[in-house]
Design an enzyme around this catalytic site. Structure first.
Site, PDB file in Angstrom:
ATOM      1  N   HIS A   1       1.560 -10.002  23.335  1.00 33.24           N
ATOM      2  CA  HIS A   1       2.201  -8.466  22.450  1.00 33.24           C
ATOM      3  C   HIS A   1       2.749  -7.819  23.070  1.00 33.24           C
ATOM      4  CE1 HIS A   1       3.097  -6.142  19.282  1.00 33.24           C
ATOM      5  NE2 HIS A   1       1.775  -4.912  19.332  1.00 33.24           N
TER       6      HIS A   1
ATOM      7  N   CYS B   1       1.273  -6.344  13.858  1.00 35.84           N
ATOM      8  CA  CYS B   1       1.493  -7.059  15.616  1.00 35.84           C
ATOM      9  C   CYS B   1       1.096  -8.383  15.943  1.00 35.84           C
ATOM     10  CB  CYS B   1       1.424  -6.128  16.894  1.00 35.84           C
ATOM     11  SG  CYS B   1       1.315  -4.555  16.211  1.00 35.84           S
TER      12      CYS B   1
ATOM     13  N   ASN C   1       7.407  -1.445  21.330  1.00 34.43           N
ATOM     14  CA  ASN C   1       6.382  -2.485  20.460  1.00 34.43           C
ATOM     15  C   ASN C   1       6.591  -2.240  19.258  1.00 34.43           C
ATOM     16  OD1 ASN C   1       4.689  -2.957  18.849  1.00 34.43           O
ATOM     17  ND2 ASN C   1       2.575  -2.188  18.824  1.00 34.43           N
TER      18      ASN C   1
HETATM   19  O1  UT7 Z   1       0.582  -2.523  18.014  1.00 34.70           O
HETATM   20  C1  UT7 Z   1      -1.196  -2.677  18.558  1.00 34.70           C
HETATM   21  C2  UT7 Z   1      -0.716  -1.508  17.751  1.00 34.70           C
HETATM   22  N1  UT7 Z   1      -0.861  -0.476  19.266  1.00 34.70           N
HETATM   23  C3  UT7 Z   1      -1.760   0.091  20.499  1.00 34.70           C
HETATM   24  O2  UT7 Z   1      -2.339  -1.258  20.880  1.00 34.70           O
HETATM   25  C4  UT7 Z   1      -1.162   1.178  21.346  1.00 34.70           C
HETATM   26  C5  UT7 Z   1      -2.572   1.685  21.983  1.00 34.70           C
HETATM   27  N2  UT7 Z   1      -3.154   2.755  22.772  1.00 34.70           N
HETATM   28  C6  UT7 Z   1      -2.123   2.574  23.668  1.00 34.70           C
HETATM   29  O3  UT7 Z   1      -1.228   2.808  23.934  1.00 34.70           O
HETATM   30  C7  UT7 Z   1      -2.596   4.210  23.603  1.00 34.70           C
HETATM   31  O4  UT7 Z   1      -3.985   4.882  23.664  1.00 34.70           O
HETATM   32  C8  UT7 Z   1      -1.362   5.272  23.787  1.00 34.70           C
HETATM   33  C9  UT7 Z   1      -0.341   5.208  25.111  1.00 34.70           C
HETATM   34  C10 UT7 Z   1      -1.437   5.737  22.278  1.00 34.70           C
HETATM   35  C11 UT7 Z   1      -1.790   6.394  24.627  1.00 34.70           C
HETATM   36  O5  UT7 Z   1      -2.188   7.243  25.677  1.00 34.70           O
HETATM   37  P1  UT7 Z   1      -3.685   7.753  26.564  1.00 34.70           P
HETATM   38  O6  UT7 Z   1      -3.555   7.123  27.586  1.00 34.70           O
HETATM   39  O7  UT7 Z   1      -4.997   6.315  25.732  1.00 34.70           O
HETATM   40  O8  UT7 Z   1      -3.691   8.982  26.043  1.00 34.70           O
HETATM   41  P2  UT7 Z   1      -4.623   9.919  25.251  1.00 34.70           P
HETATM   42  O9  UT7 Z   1      -4.648   9.480  23.994  1.00 34.70           O
HETATM   43  O10 UT7 Z   1      -6.345   9.961  25.584  1.00 34.70           O
HETATM   44  O11 UT7 Z   1      -3.859  11.042  24.950  1.00 34.70           O
HETATM   45  C12 UT7 Z   1      -3.839  12.409  26.408  1.00 34.70           C
HETATM   46  C13 UT7 Z   1      -3.058  13.439  25.906  1.00 34.70           C
HETATM   47  C14 UT7 Z   1      -3.662  14.301  25.369  1.00 34.70           C
HETATM   48  O12 UT7 Z   1      -3.761  15.721  25.229  1.00 34.70           O
HETATM   49  P3  UT7 Z   1      -4.727  15.997  25.897  1.00 34.70           P
HETATM   50  O13 UT7 Z   1      -5.758  16.261  23.916  1.00 34.70           O
HETATM   51  O14 UT7 Z   1      -5.921  15.701  26.393  1.00 34.70           O
HETATM   52  O15 UT7 Z   1      -4.737  17.677  25.894  1.00 34.70           O
HETATM   53  C15 UT7 Z   1      -3.072  13.865  24.465  1.00 34.70           C
HETATM   54  O16 UT7 Z   1      -2.577  14.953  23.033  1.00 34.70           O
HETATM   55  O17 UT7 Z   1      -1.894  13.228  26.019  1.00 34.70           O
HETATM   56  C16 UT7 Z   1      -1.435  13.610  24.737  1.00 34.70           C
HETATM   57  N3  UT7 Z   1       0.096  13.391  24.368  1.00 34.70           N
HETATM   58  C17 UT7 Z   1       0.988  13.617  24.787  1.00 34.70           C
HETATM   59  N4  UT7 Z   1       1.927  14.012  25.664  1.00 34.70           N
HETATM   60  C18 UT7 Z   1       2.746  13.725  25.830  1.00 34.70           C
HETATM   61  C19 UT7 Z   1      -0.410  12.455  23.405  1.00 34.70           C
HETATM   62  N5  UT7 Z   1       0.672  11.315  23.238  1.00 34.70           N
HETATM   63  C20 UT7 Z   1       1.425  12.500  23.956  1.00 34.70           C
HETATM   64  C21 UT7 Z   1       3.607  12.200  24.055  1.00 34.70           C
HETATM   65  N6  UT7 Z   1       3.731  13.231  25.111  1.00 34.70           N
HETATM   66  N7  UT7 Z   1       3.844  11.854  23.533  1.00 34.70           N
END
Ligand code: UT7
Length: 322
Positions: free
Chosen positions: A249, A113, A279
């Site tokens: 980004h 990225c 992204n």
């Molecule tokens: O280009 C550079 C690379 N990428 C990035 O910069 C991305 C960096 N990371 C992020 O943008 C965020 O960490 C995410 C958007 C990927 C995730 O957001 P988060 O607020 O960190 O959520 P989380 O991973 O802590 O997940 C919270 C909950 C989990 O459930 P439990 O374990 O709390 O029951 C996940 O399983 O949300 C769940 N979850 C979803 N629910 C509905 C994860 N993905 C989804 C989804 N829909 N698509």
């Protein structure tokens, strides 16, 4: 002294729009979660017969037209991509052939990225050293091809697209400075752990997918992208109030907002396209730049700080006078 300047921008998005509602039919997710956690409403996905090179060529042609140059006036082609059409030749060589250009160097840069920032840095150095006078620099991705469309943690975040700039030699500086960093000890936090030399059976099985420790990547992205703003401003003895625009980004609106807050740059100066593009990896910054130039938000003479962050980790920035 010779400097490089942006003399034209272009971009291209595939026609197919995939909304959060469409994803609800594919994985256990919903629009509310995706929008609240990432700021994404929709993304574009390349057609089955549409490849990174096709997107790159369209973006390049738009940039060439905007610059008002001829294809044979280009003497350097760099494509930043993670999703090359082929193992080899490089996507840059494929673009070169499609544009009917023969002779000048054409090569790909792989910094995920942050790739477009690495490519701009290299092209700027070619021009400053006198090795090239006019460079075509492209960020292009079909990231959808390395996504597991059954994994809700990643598939909701990414999209396909391409952006391009033409850099021309000038006595007045356009690219004021570039800054690049990498730290390979974080290689496992965001990766496709498979390729030609390793785990090739997964490529053959069609399961070469992106994996990500979302929370850790999030924290790192915020720190790296806000620190590099200070580094860039300091190197140019610039005050943050001298900046007209920040193009970070486009991975997640929460990352973008956190970077803006930490760097004390008001939200009205921060360009956001992640809601409509998702992204798009190496394409995200040049896509956002081209959209902002064409809509008239970014205009000649303004100061724009562009920055990227990606797997590796890799991160980079450039301060540009348009
Ligand atoms: O280009 C550079 C690379 N990428 C990035 O910069 C991305 C960096 N990371 C992020 O943008 C965020 O960490 C995410 C958007 C990927 C995730 O957001 P988060 O607020 O960190 O959520 P989380 O991973 O802590 O997940 C919270 C909950 C989990 O459930 P439990 O374990 O709390 O029951 C996940 O399983 O949300 C769940 N979850 C979803 N629910 C509905 C994860 N993905 C989804 C989804 N829909 N698509």
């Amino acid at each position: 002294m010779i400097y490089s300047r942006i003399i034209g921008t272009g971009s291209y998005l595939p026609e197919k729009v995939v909304t959060n509602a469409d994803l609800e039919k594919m994985v256990d997710t919903n629009d509310e979660w995706i929008y609240a956690r990432s700021g994404i409403r929709e993304r574009r996905i390349a057609g089955e017969d549409e490849f990174t090179c096709d997107l790159a060529v369209q973006a390049a042609q738009n940039a060439i037209q905007a610059a008002g140059i001829r294809n044979d006036g280009i003497d350097l082609i760099i494509v930043a991509t993670t999703t090359a059409d082929q193992v080899f030749p490089s996507t840059a060589c494929l673009v070169q052939q499609r544009l009917g250009i023969s002779g000048p160097p054409a090569f790909d840069v792989q910094a995920v990225c942050a790739g477009f920032l690495f490519a701009i840095d290299i092209a700027d150095k070619f021009i400053r050293s006198g090795s090239a006078r006019t460079a075509l620099v492209i960020g292009a991705e079909t990231f959808s091809r390395i996504i597991d469309w059954t994994d809700r943690r990643t598939c909701v975040l990414f999209g396909d697209g391409a952006g391009a700039v033409i850099l021309g030699a000038d006595r007045e500086p356009g690219i004021l400075s570039t800054h690049l960093h990498s730290d390979g000890k974080y290689k496992d936090l965001l990766c496709v752990p498979t390729g030609v030399s390793r785990n090739y059976e997964r490529v053959k099985a069609g399961t070469a997918y992106t994996t990500m420790e979302g929370g850790e990547v999030f924290r790192w992205a915020v720190t790296a992208m806000s620190d590099i703003i200070d580094e860039t401003l300091d190197a140019n003895h610039f005050d943050r109030n001298d900046l007209d625009w920040l193009i970070p980004h486009q991975a997640n609106i929460r990352i973008i907002n956190a970077v803006g807050r930490r760097a004390a740059i008001p939200p009205e100066k921060v360009i956001v396209t992640v809601d409509r593009h998702g992204n798009t990896s190496a394409a995200s910054v040049p896509l956002a730049l081209d959209e902002s130039v064409r809509s008239g938000r970014i205009s000649t003479g303004q100061h724009v700080l562009i920055e990227g962050f990606g797997g590796g980790f890799t991160w980079g920035s450039a301060l540009i006078r348009m």
